[in-house]
Design an enzyme around this catalytic site. Sequence first.
Site, short mmCIF file in Angstrom:
data_model
loop_
_atom_site.label_atom_id
_atom_site.label_comp_id
_atom_site.label_asym_id
_atom_site.label_seq_id
_atom_site.Cartn_x
_atom_site.Cartn_y
_atom_site.Cartn_z
CE1 TYR A 23 -20.73 16.03 -14.73
CE2 TYR A 23 -19.68 16.02 -12.58
CZ TYR A 23 -20.82 16.11 -13.36
OH TYR A 23 -22.03 16.28 -12.76
NE ARG A 68 -3.55 -0.02 2.55
CZ ARG A 68 -4.36 -0.31 3.57
NH1 ARG A 68 -4.46 0.55 4.57
NH2 ARG A 68 -5.03 -1.44 3.61
CG HIS A 107 -6.44 -1.26 -5.90
ND1 HIS A 107 -5.27 -1.71 -5.35
CD2 HIS A 107 -6.80 -0.17 -5.17
CE1 HIS A 107 -4.92 -0.93 -4.35
NE2 HIS A 107 -5.83 0.02 -4.21
#
Length: 767
Positions: free
Chosen positions: A131, A41, A87
């Site tokens: 967007y 991580r 993931h």
Amino acid sequence: MANTTDDPDHNEPVPGQIDTPFDSALSERYLVYALSTITARSLPDLRDGLKPVHRRLLWAMRAMRLDPSQGYKKSARVVGDVIGKFHPHGDTAVYDAMVRLAQDFSLRYPLVDGQGNFGNIDGDNAAAYRYTEARLTRVAVDLMQGLDEGTVDFKPTYNGEDEEPEIMPGLFPNLLANGASGIAVGMATNIPPHNAAEVIDAALVLIDNPKAELAELLTHVKGPDFPTGGIVVDSAETIAHAYETGRGGFRVRARFSTGRDAEGRWEETGIEKQAGGTWQLVISEIPYGVAKGKLIEAIAQLIADKKLPILEDVRDESAEDIRIVLVPKSRNVDPEVLKESLYRLTELESRFALNLNVLDATRTPKVMGLHQLLTEWLQHQIIVLVRRAEHRIGKIDDRLELVGGYLIAFLNLDRVIEIIRTEDEPKAVMMAEFELTDRQAEAILNMRLRSLRKLEEMELKREQADLVAEREELAKLVASKDRQKTRLRKDLEKLKAVYGPDTPLGARRTAIAEAAPARDIPLDAMIEKEPVTVILSKRGWIRAQRGHVAADQWAEFKFKEGDELAFAAHAQTTDKLLVAASDGRFFTVGADKLPGGRGFGEPLRLMVDIDPEARIVALIPASAEGRLLLASTSGHGFIVQMGEVIAETRKGRGVVNLKPKAGLAVVRPIAPDDDSVAVVGENRKLVVFPINEVPVMARGQGVMLQRYRDGGLSDAVSFVFAEGLSWTMGGDSGRTRTETDLVPWRVARGAAGRMPPTGFPRNNRFG
């Protein structure tokens, strides 16, 4: 109800249950969690400089064929593929990681080409992923170069339905070029971006000389190269120590500049001349990681709080490039003082901590110096190079096997056609008759009729010769360390040509220029020195009028109805004003903080916490070397240095200890040549004695200056005995009388005294 404690089956173990001490079970599970956080991580791998989430993002975009030459696709599609296939975490976390890869002010070499609002240097967030659109950059393609060539291992995804690469094999030095940051369990990493061409140059040095000194590497890697530019102002020794140990930090300052000259050099002063001789400072680059919007807000707050009185205004005139304009209070302000003040008070100078904590090839976290990090990265690239060669050799062997079969078929074409036409199992017959392998026989059977021409045979022979030659070269490469280094050097030099210092992307942005730490600028230096006349009324309203107004014009000052002048003094805007109250406390007010003289001013009690029952006794501009004569109505007094009574807070400083019912009556400056003190009481008795009989104290009650039966002290003053004692005559004449024969009144300190000379004022004050 049966007693469960008597149940013989009650203590039987549950299937899958393990009997173990709680502390050991907790420590084991916490260790597993910590290692998972560190390796999966938070810490980047030194080989590709990526964390798992970044690696999976790039892999998913590659699978979607989002190459630089292709069109954009919605970020939502990318995020969906990443969390669905590779993931299994929150979409916000994945999208935030993707946004950072696309920000040219966060990454020195962006890995994602974003279209739409991906945030800005002001600190605004990116638009929602529905967007925005994205695709890979050329840098990302270079970083993933070789994934299809057997260069790295693949591992199953979390659900076992697909595969993902364990590491990216590309030659681009992403760890140092783009940097990294992360917080794991018990450790963290913080690596600044660097110039890729400089990193490649340092790697080339290590290829030729693996034992090269760090100093030789630092002739190429001069320091961080932040995407937002700026100036690293640390010394060469500080930078070298940071790269040697893997821990340290860099001081980064904003760049004051109005642009570049005709030869492309920065105009470093940042001073932009204006009409009338005025000027303004222009900031063109800010330190890495500093949000421009918050920086401007912080500077504006300093102006509002009057913590930077030499700065008048700050404006953001940025368009595509940063342009922050700082307007000084006046043209007389020293630009360097303004810069130093901003470095000290704002993030125009910030510190980037270096912590080269990375995962090595065995996935073990280590803090490395620059030499070790580049050495291990080169070792990884050698492994990638050899694996690519071995993979290519395998492909060549496969092709040579087929080409050999094709050539046998051409040499025995009539017999092959006959076998195919007459035999029920032509494959087995051909394998036995021509000693073919299964793949060769299958390939011959799958040949098209159009391939059975003389030209095709010639092309096969040419291909066979080329493949054999290529295989020999690759075999030599795999067997020779020197050839591997030579090949790696050529590949790095080819990569450097793409990211060289003469390219728009590769040109260094951050300057390296040693500078002294930001100075603690005195407040006086940040205030423009101007003469003012400080006016304090009897009701406690204070103001400052520009210029030194002559004393004979003080009567023209205007006040509110029923109010009048109490004190007036000539001062400079850089002065501290001492305000003495009758309760023995002293307060300090900056002359630059007083309201202007056009109105009636402001109540002094809004600026300092004067007791409501106390009255103001004196208003005096402070002088570092000056002394004051203090006297109370009880007849006690002492001398104090002005620097000892300056107060730092609104509550002031207690200086004079008073007897019950007594108050501070006299606060007068002492001239350097004064050698005597004159004291007059309310009983109209006068005494004169040497000034050296009055002690110098920082705080206290003092000594008895004059003894009284009735009343108390009225006034006291210091003077030069040889020049005589002067006082102001009564009435409106304004005349001053001087008495030079003071022998009758010259007595020991603490005497009762005698009546003053004829003509002494009836109010018992020296004026």
